[in-house]
Scaffold this motif. Structure first.
Motif, PDB file in Angstrom:
ATOM      1  N   LYS A   1       0.827  -1.203   0.000  1.00 46.87           N
ATOM      2  CA  LYS A   1       0.000   0.000   0.000  1.00 46.87           C
ATOM      3  C   LYS A   1       0.862   1.253   0.000  1.00 46.87           C
ATOM      4  CE  LYS A   1      -1.955  -1.254   3.822  1.00 46.87           C
ATOM      5  NZ  LYS A   1      -2.782  -1.227   5.038  1.00 46.87           N
ATOM      6  N   GLY A   2       0.364   2.286  -0.685  1.00 47.87           N
ATOM      7  CA  GLY A   2       0.947   3.612  -0.608  1.00 47.87           C
ATOM      8  C   GLY A   2      -0.013   4.530   0.129  1.00 47.87           C
ATOM      9  N   GLN A   3       0.200   5.828  -0.021  1.00 43.81           N
ATOM     10  CA  GLN A   3      -0.668   6.794   0.637  1.00 43.81           C
ATOM     11  C   GLN A   3      -2.102   6.671   0.122  1.00 43.81           C
ATOM     12  OE1 GLN A   3      -0.111   8.703   3.123  1.00 43.81           O
ATOM     13  NE2 GLN A   3       2.110   8.805   3.285  1.00 43.81           N
TER      14      GLN A   3
ATOM     15  N   LEU B   1       4.787   4.840   4.246  1.00 43.35           N
ATOM     16  CA  LEU B   1       3.389   4.862   4.690  1.00 43.35           C
ATOM     17  C   LEU B   1       3.357   4.610   6.193  1.00 43.35           C
ATOM     18  CD1 LEU B   1       0.328   4.966   4.129  1.00 43.35           C
ATOM     19  CD2 LEU B   1       0.413   2.484   3.830  1.00 43.35           C
TER      20      LEU B   1
ATOM     21  N   GLU C   1       1.057   4.283   9.528  1.00 49.38           N
ATOM     22  CA  GLU C   1      -0.306   4.033   9.993  1.00 49.38           C
ATOM     23  C   GLU C   1      -0.308   4.062  11.517  1.00 49.38           C
ATOM     24  OE1 GLU C   1      -2.617   1.367   7.013  1.00 49.38           O
ATOM     25  OE2 GLU C   1      -0.663   0.418   7.296  1.00 49.38           O
TER      26      GLU C   1
END
Length: 242
Positions: A40-42, A113, A115
Motif C-alpha cells: 500500500k501507498g498513501q 506509509l 499508519e
C-alpha cells in the motif's frame, strides 16, 4: 532489534499491526518481506515491487506520539532517517516529494506509509512502512520510478539497510526531544521543487500554477497561488505535474 523475515506476505504493515496488538512486542520490531502481494501507498494507492530486488519493511514505533494533532512529526523523523542512510550510500540529489516519497533527481526511489493506531489509554502506536527500490532495473510501466542500482550503476546489499534505517530513526527521535526545530528545518529544505513555480492539479481536476512554500504543523502542503494567497492542501487533494 527484533527482525521478522518473511518470504511473502500481503502487507508487512498489516502483519505488524496485527502483531502490535500484543503490548509486549518490542519497540522498533521490524518485519521484512521478499514479496508483498498487497503493498500500500498513501491513501490506498498500490505499491508494486519486483520480487527479491527491493527493500520492503515495516517497523513498530511506540512511546513517541502522544497527540493525534502531531502525528506528522513521525513523518519528519522517518523520511530524514531514510535520506541520511541513502546519503551514506552516495545516492545523489535526494529530496522528499511531499509528504513521503523519496526522490533522486526527478525519480521516485521509495515511499513511506505510516499508519497510527490510537489505544484505549490514549497512546498512539505507529507502524512505519517503507518500500525502497534497491536492485530492480526494469521500470517500463513506471516512467517516474527508479532505483539505487539504476541511479548509481551498482548493486547493493539490501539486508544491511533495515538496521541502518532503524538506528537513524532512533537517533532522530532522540534529536527531536531536544531540537525538533532543526529536523523541521531540514525537512523544509529537502522538499522536492520547493520555491519553484510548478503546475498542479486539484481534486476537481483543475490545473493551476503555484509555488511550494512549506508544510504546516499537521502536515498540509502550503502553496503560494498566483494571486499571492497561500492555500493548504491535504494528501490526495493535490497532484504535482512534473
Amino acid at each position: 532489534m527484533k527482525v521478522i523475515k518473511l518470504d511473502a506476505i500481503d502487507s508487512t504493515n498489516d502483519f505488524l499491526k496485527s502483531l502490535s496488538s500484543q503490548d509486549k512486542l518490542e519497540n522498533f520490531t521490524v518485519v521484512t518481506a521478499e514479496n508483498q502481494t498487497k503493498g500500500k501507498g498513501q491513501m490506498g494507492a498500490k505499491w508494486e515491487s519486483e520480487v527479491g530486488k527491493n527493500l520492503i519493511m515495516s517497523v513498530l514505533v511506540k512511546d513517541f506520539l502522544f497527540d493525534n494533532e502531531k502525528v506528522f512529526n513521525l513523518n519528519i523523523i522517518v523520511s530524514q532517517a531514510v535520506i541520511e542512510v541513502l546519503k551514506s550510500l552516495n545516492i545523489p540529489e535526494l529530496t522528499i516529494k511531499w509528504p513521503n516519497d523519496i526522490m533522486s533527481y526527478t525519480k521516485k526511489i521509495g515511499g513511506i506509509l505510516i499508519e497510527n493506531t490510537l489505544k484505549s489509554d490514549g497512546r498512539i502506536v505507529s507502524v512505519v512502512g517503507l518500500g525502497l527500490n534497491i536492485n530492480q532495473t526494469n521500470f517500463d510501466d513506471l516512467p517516474n520510478a527508479s532505483s539505487l542500482a539504476v541511479i548509481s550503476g551498482q548493486t547493493f546489499d539490501k539486508e544491511i539497510l533495515p538496521s541502518l534505517i532503524v538506528e537513524k530513526i532512533k537517533h532522530n527521535i532522540n534529536l527531536w526531544l531536544n531540537n525538533s526545530e532543526t529536523l523541521w528545518e531540514n525537512y523544509f529544505n529537502l522538499i522536492f521543487k520547493k520555491g519553484i513555480p510548478m503546475p498542479f492539479k486539484n481534486k476537481a481536476d483543475q490545473n493551476f500554477m503555484g509555488i511550494i512554500q512549506g508544510v504546516s504543523a499537521v502536515g498540509k502542503l502550503q502553496i503560494v497561488l498566483e494571486d499571492d494567497s497561500v492555500s493548504e492542501f491535504d494528501i490526495k487533494e493535490i497532484q504535482m505535474l512534473y
